[in-house]
Design an enzyme around this catalytic site. Structure first.
Site, PDB file in Angstrom:
ATOM      1  N   LYS A   1       0.850  -1.186   0.000  1.00  0.00           N
ATOM      2  CA  LYS A   1       0.000   0.000   0.000  1.00  0.00           C
ATOM      3  C   LYS A   1       0.884   1.233   0.000  1.00  0.00           C
ATOM      4  CE  LYS A   1      -4.026   1.572   2.637  1.00  0.00           C
ATOM      5  NZ  LYS A   1      -5.116   1.092   3.488  1.00  0.00           N
TER       6      LYS A   1
ATOM      7  N   HIS B   1      -6.993  -6.699  -6.309  1.00  0.00           N
ATOM      8  CA  HIS B   1      -8.097  -6.161  -5.520  1.00  0.00           C
ATOM      9  C   HIS B   1      -8.693  -5.049  -6.358  1.00  0.00           C
ATOM     10  CE1 HIS B   1      -7.477  -7.507  -1.073  1.00  0.00           C
ATOM     11  NE2 HIS B   1      -7.765  -8.490  -1.899  1.00  0.00           N
TER      12      HIS B   1
HETATM   13  C1  RNT Z   1      -6.575  -2.315   3.005  1.00  0.00           C
HETATM   14  C2  RNT Z   1      -6.482  -3.426   2.027  1.00  0.00           C
HETATM   15  C3  RNT Z   1      -7.159  -4.706   2.428  1.00  0.00           C
HETATM   16  C4  RNT Z   1      -8.536  -4.490   3.033  1.00  0.00           C
HETATM   17  C5  RNT Z   1      -9.320  -5.757   3.249  1.00  0.00           C
HETATM   18  C6  RNT Z   1     -10.527  -5.531   4.104  1.00  0.00           C
HETATM   19  O1  RNT Z   1      -6.123  -1.135   2.519  1.00  0.00           O
HETATM   20  O2  RNT Z   1      -6.948  -3.008   0.786  1.00  0.00           O
HETATM   21  O3  RNT Z   1      -7.212  -5.551   1.329  1.00  0.00           O
HETATM   22  O4  RNT Z   1      -9.296  -3.615   2.257  1.00  0.00           O
HETATM   23  O5  RNT Z   1      -8.503  -6.724   3.750  1.00  0.00           O
HETATM   24 ZN    ZN Z   2      -7.140  -4.508  -0.755  1.00  0.00          ZN
END
Ligand code: RNT
Ligand code: ZN
Length: 433
Positions: free
Chosen positions: A250, A308
């Site tokens: 992140k 994601h």
């Molecule tokens: C957080 C991440 C992670 C969460 C989930 C709920 O910034 O994106 O994937 O959103 O695990």
């Molecule tokens: Zn995520």
């Protein structure tokens, strides 16, 4: 309308079939569209077939605002934030499952469900995260098996007293690190058990909140500790046919604006050296950075990628996925680069300002539509003009492709799967005013 009753699926049954008349119209429009695509060398029936093989993992946490089942009112923490007060949040496994069933009945295709460890159900017995076992998930496994859904999984490194200061696997205190390592180990076993029980590998994804609000003096220490903790967590060899490990980096979070221990670079190095999957969350990069562009770069070196799929607005806001340019570019890259076989698709957003079932339906349908558009591209033609150096024609055809009759193909596909076309799926979804 204020209760949850209004949210349950009509007897869990799929929508009524379109009438014969409607189907004849859909069929006619489909045939015409197929002809138009064929003129450009695109095999539309084949595109639909490819779309049918795509499985998207629906994030269970959209259904209850990432609360989980561990106890009322636990702060989500970890820099994650859910905004909105739409009624109907699922409060237990039964409600969450029936809402997911309703969503699945409105989405064409066969998909997966992505669980977090905080959704364990030990029948009222409190089991802390370091001691979780598959026993807390037998209800989920039975449910998934009965509906032929695959399951994916995530250890939950937030919303817990031992994560309250925002540090988990890279915590300075070895006892806290130990707790979270044990949680991660337990979750890998649970993930492997999902995969074995359902006959489909379970992607188990690690995301931790660790970081600093303000500029740290020591950037190196926590990263060293994170690496050691991850190695300890992943040490147990588990069957790759049942479990696929992934790690998610992140750029920043609320409260970790200056420093994120598990950054993109950290996890890229980790995934490459330990042969895990790398998870790319579309909300986790600089706003003008293209996740689509990363796919071909990463797949040259990694075994696979977990996506994601999310929609950030100004920050990692986790808005419901819609058919944006970014999403189209991502889908195009997956198809053009023949990457779908090595990319796992998961959704990651949580919006509490709209109907939560609708949030799943809109996001999943948007992703599927983006993929359909990509499968329907006149790719041979585009490749040919590019290879020939005719970038003018590439530009012109790229624009033309946007206006081809993909809607007719999409509607026909939905009807064939017994799910509503257009916004017909909104009908059984009640609106709170
Ligand atoms: C957080 C991440 C992670 C969460 C989930 C709920 O910034 O994106 O994937 O959103 O695990
Ligand atoms: Zn995520």
């Amino acid at each position: 309308l204020r209760s949850r009753a209004f949210l349950s699926a009509p007897n869990g049954s799929p929508m009524a079939e379109p009438s014969a008349d409607t189907f004849a119209t859909l069929e006619k429009r489909y045939r015409l569209a197929c002809e138009q695509y064929a003129e450009l060398g695109v095999d539309a029936p084949r595109a639909v077939e490819r779309l049918g093989a795509v499985a998207v993992s629906l994030q269970c946490w959209q259904g209850d605002d990432v609360r989980g089942f561990e106890g009322a009112g636990a702060e989500i923490g970890g820099g994650l934030a859910v905004t909105g007060a739409y009624p109907g949040r699922a409060r237990n496994a039964d409600e969450l499952q029936s809402d997911l069933e309703m969503a699945c009945s409105l989405i064409p295709g066969r998909h997966r469900v992505n669980l977090h460890a905080s959704y364990a159900d030990h029948g009222g017995r409190r089991v802390d995260r370091d001691a979780l076992s598959v026993d807390g998930f037998t209800g989920w496994i039975d449910w998934a098996r009965a509906r032929r859904l695959g399951l994916d999984f995530n250890p939950t490194f937030f919303a817990h007293p031992l994560a309250a200061d925002g540090w988990t696997l890279s915590h300075a205190d070895p006892a806290v690190r130990r707790f979270w390592i044990d949680h991660g180990r337990a979750c890998r076993r649970i993930g492997a058990a999902f995969g074995a029980a359902l006959g489909s590998p379970c992607v188990t994804n690690v995301w931790i909140p660790d970081g600093m609000k303000d500029v740290p003096i020591d950037r190196k220490g926590p990263r060293g500790r994170l690496c050691e903790s991850l190695d300890a967590m992943f040490a147990e060899p588990l069957d790759g046919n049942h479990l696929r490990d992934a790690v998610e980096g992140k750029l920043f979070g609320i409260g970790s604006e200056s420093y994120v221990v598990g950054s993109q670079d950290f996890y890229l190095g980790y995934a490459l050296s330990r042969r895990t999957l790398l998870c790319l969350d579309m909300g986790h990069y600089h706003p003008t950075e293209s996740v689509a562009d990363k796919i071909s770069a990463l797949l040259g070196f990694l075994d696979g990628v977990l996506l994601h799929v999310s929609r950030g607005i100004r920050w990692d806001s986790d808005h419901v996925v819609t058919l944006t340019d970014e999403l189209e570019a991502l889908a195009q890259e997956l198809v053009r680069g023949d990457a779908l076989g090595r990319v796992h698709l998961g959704l990651d957003y949580f919006d509490a300002s709209v109907n939560r079932v609708a949030a799943w339906v809109v996001g999943t349908r948007a992703l599927l539509k983006a993929l359909l558009l990509a499968f329907l591209e006149p790719l041979e033609l585009l490749r040919e003009v590019e290879a020939g150096g005719d970038y003018t024609a590439r530009l012109a055809w790229g624009e033309e492709a946007k206006a081809l009759p993909h809607g007719a193909i999409w509607d026909h596909w939905c009807a064939r799967h017994g799910v509503p076309t257009g916004t017909g799926w909104l009908e059984p979804v009640p609106v709170a005013t």
